[in-house]
Scaffold this active site. Sequence first.
Site, PDB file in Angstrom:
ATOM      1  N   LEU A  84       0.830  -1.201   0.000  1.00 30.87           N
ATOM      2  CA  LEU A  84       0.000   0.000   0.000  1.00 30.87           C
ATOM      3  C   LEU A  84       0.867   1.254   0.000  1.00 30.87           C
ATOM      4  CD1 LEU A  84      -2.659  -1.105   2.630  1.00 30.87           C
ATOM      5  CD2 LEU A  84      -2.747  -1.342   0.139  1.00 30.87           C
ATOM      6  N   CYS A  85       0.454   2.208  -0.787  1.00 37.16           N
ATOM      7  CA  CYS A  85       1.151   3.481  -0.875  1.00 37.16           C
ATOM      8  C   CYS A  85       0.504   4.457   0.103  1.00 37.16           C
ATOM      9  CB  CYS A  85       1.076   4.029  -2.302  1.00 37.16           C
ATOM     10  SG  CYS A  85       1.790   5.674  -2.476  1.00 37.16           S
ATOM     11  N   LEU A  86       1.153   4.635   1.236  1.00 41.53           N
ATOM     12  CA  LEU A  86       0.695   5.591   2.245  1.00 41.53           C
ATOM     13  C   LEU A  86       1.888   6.448   2.646  1.00 41.53           C
ATOM     14  CD1 LEU A  86      -1.319   3.080   4.473  1.00 41.53           C
ATOM     15  CD2 LEU A  86      -2.216   4.561   2.695  1.00 41.53           C
ATOM     16  N   THR A 119      -5.163   5.955  -3.556  1.00 46.12           N
ATOM     17  CA  THR A 119      -3.716   5.819  -3.676  1.00 46.12           C
ATOM     18  C   THR A 119      -3.409   4.467  -4.302  1.00 46.12           C
ATOM     19  OG1 THR A 119      -1.627   6.037  -2.480  1.00 46.12           O
ATOM     20  CG2 THR A 119      -3.357   4.786  -1.393  1.00 46.12           C
TER      21      THR A 119
END
Length: 183
Positions: A84-86, A119
């Site tokens: 996940l892109c966080l 995202t």
Amino acid sequence: MVTATKRLNQDYLKIKKDPVPYINAEPLPSNILEWHYVVKGPEETLYEGGYYHGKLIFPKEYPYKPPSIYMITPNGRFKSNTRLCLSISDFHPDTWNPVWSVSTILTGLLSFMVGKDSTFGSINTSDATKRQLSAQSLAFDLKDKVFCELFPDLAEELKQKLKDQELSGRTRFQTIRSWCTLC
């Protein structure tokens, strides 16, 4: 690696003393760099009633470099088994702050989960799909060996909830059946 191990042990003690609301987290006994978490869907959200298993993979350079974040349980918000892109993940090492702890990471993940921002790794699904996946999450998690080993109390809780749902469903069916025989 020594710094990462020391820091993750400190984070573990902190999270046990002061748990993150709606979240349980445990490192693998065989690898302190891999943590698993379970998000209990907060009340009055589309995830209410769901239990969402995921994992954090910490680099040997933690806390100076951020972890990778994954969601395992299908949930309608994130792709399963996808990084996940966080802003708190390894996608953004430039925004990472070494003072952030496992608790900070999990709090940020929960905030993003119940939000609507898009995202890499997030998906758009209907509210009905999110509710359906919430209901299915219990049985899904119980099929996961790591989930059951790391979270035995939660596994027992989910088994009981499924049993209660089954009994409730039978009771509704029996009530409807008895109404039909009155006709």
